[in-house]
Design a protein around this motif. Structure first.
Motif, short mmCIF file in Angstrom:
data_model
loop_
_atom_site.label_atom_id
_atom_site.label_comp_id
_atom_site.label_asym_id
_atom_site.label_seq_id
_atom_site.Cartn_x
_atom_site.Cartn_y
_atom_site.Cartn_z
N GLY A 92 0.80 -1.23 0.00
CA GLY A 92 0.00 0.00 0.00
C GLY A 92 0.82 1.28 0.00
N PHE A 93 2.11 1.16 -0.22
CA PHE A 93 3.01 2.31 -0.35
C PHE A 93 4.19 1.90 -1.23
CE2 PHE A 93 3.88 0.18 3.71
CZ PHE A 93 5.23 -0.13 3.61
N PRO A 94 4.91 2.87 -1.80
CA PRO A 94 6.01 2.51 -2.69
C PRO A 94 7.23 1.98 -1.92
CG PRO A 94 5.85 4.89 -2.49
CD PRO A 94 4.68 4.31 -1.75
N PHE A 95 8.05 1.23 -2.61
CA PHE A 95 9.31 0.74 -2.07
C PHE A 95 10.20 1.95 -1.80
CE2 PHE A 95 13.73 -0.69 -2.80
CZ PHE A 95 13.81 -1.69 -1.85
N ILE A 96 10.73 2.02 -0.58
CA ILE A 96 11.57 3.16 -0.18
C ILE A 96 12.90 2.63 0.30
CG2 ILE A 96 11.80 5.13 1.37
CD1 ILE A 96 8.67 5.08 1.55
N GLU B 125 13.96 -7.15 -4.17
CA GLU B 125 13.55 -8.55 -4.27
C GLU B 125 13.52 -9.23 -2.91
OE1 GLU B 125 16.33 -9.70 -7.32
OE2 GLU B 125 14.92 -9.17 -8.91
N ALA B 126 14.42 -8.86 -2.00
CA ALA B 126 14.43 -9.45 -0.66
C ALA B 126 13.28 -8.90 0.18
CB ALA B 126 15.77 -9.17 0.02
N ARG B 127 13.08 -7.61 0.13
CA ARG B 127 12.09 -7.00 1.02
C ARG B 127 10.65 -7.27 0.61
NH1 ARG B 127 13.99 -0.92 1.68
NH2 ARG B 127 11.80 -0.74 2.27
N ILE B 128 10.40 -7.60 -0.63
CA ILE B 128 9.02 -7.86 -1.06
C ILE B 128 8.46 -9.10 -0.35
CG2 ILE B 128 9.41 -9.25 -3.13
CD1 ILE B 128 7.31 -7.24 -4.45
N GLY B 129 9.34 -9.92 0.20
CA GLY B 129 8.91 -11.09 0.95
C GLY B 129 8.60 -10.80 2.42
N THR C 146 10.60 -1.11 8.21
CA THR C 146 11.79 -0.95 7.36
C THR C 146 11.67 0.31 6.52
OG1 THR C 146 12.16 -3.33 7.30
CG2 THR C 146 13.19 -2.03 5.55
N ALA C 147 10.51 0.53 5.93
CA ALA C 147 10.30 1.73 5.10
C ALA C 147 10.42 2.99 5.95
CB ALA C 147 8.95 1.66 4.40
N CYS C 148 9.87 2.98 7.16
CA CYS C 148 9.99 4.15 8.04
C CYS C 148 11.46 4.42 8.38
CB CYS C 148 9.16 3.95 9.31
SG CYS C 148 7.38 4.13 9.03
#
Length: 165
Positions: free
Chosen positions: A112-116, A132-136, A145-147
């Motif tokens: 629900g938010f972009p990859f940062i 590719e790692a974080r999408i899991g 992680t995004a924050c």
């Protein structure tokens, strides 16, 4: 221009399109002269961390996709443009761009938010590997992680504007 207005004009974009963080840091008396990157960052991060879940999500959503539509149209903020260009994201081969687009879409649909990610010091391969790692990750892991990445980006932006302190 008042000191408050000057501060907000100068630092309101440190957290992407989220001037409320600079406003609250100033209004809460968290900003001290002389301004240093460390001091301003600590003040702004405390405001960001105290913000509601919805406000923090809005900050995440204010970030552009990496190598996305805004970049192609030339509509990134100057900070985002320079950061993405520094990582080579403005010079992707067609197949690389297609992979970023695919990952951006899948990631945004999932979280629900972009990859940062703070791209300074990274190249496109580093970024793709992290993507590719974080999408899991779980939604909770990725939100945190995004924050943390947003806070790192703010730190890097402030370091370019102020002495370290």
């Amino acid at each position: 221009m008042s000191a408050r207005e000057d501060f907000i004009a100068r630092f309101g974009g440190v957290f992407e399109h989220s001037a409320f963080i600079a406003e609250r840091a100033y209004d809460r008396g968290l900003i001290f002269v002389p301004l240093t990157a460390r001091g301003v960052h600590q003040a702004m991060v405390s405001v960001f961390r105290e913000a509601s879940q919805e406000e923090r999500l809005a900050v995440l959503r204010a970030h552009p996709d990496l190598a996305g539509k805004l970049a192609i149209a030339g509509d990134l903020t100057e900070d985002s443009r320079q950061e993405q260009a520094g990582a080579g994201l403005d010079r992707l081969a067609p197949q690389e761009h297609a992979r970023f687009t695919e990952l951006n879409t899948a990631y945004t649909e999932k979280f629900g938010f972009p990859f940062i990610i703070a791209v300074k010091g990274l190249d496109k391969d580093d970024i793709l590997s992290a993507f590719e790692a974080r999408i899991g990750n779980s939604a909770e892991e990725e939100f945190e992680t995004a924050c943390a990445q947003v806070e790192r980006i703010a730190s890097l932006r402030l370091a370019a504007l102020l002495p370290e302190g």
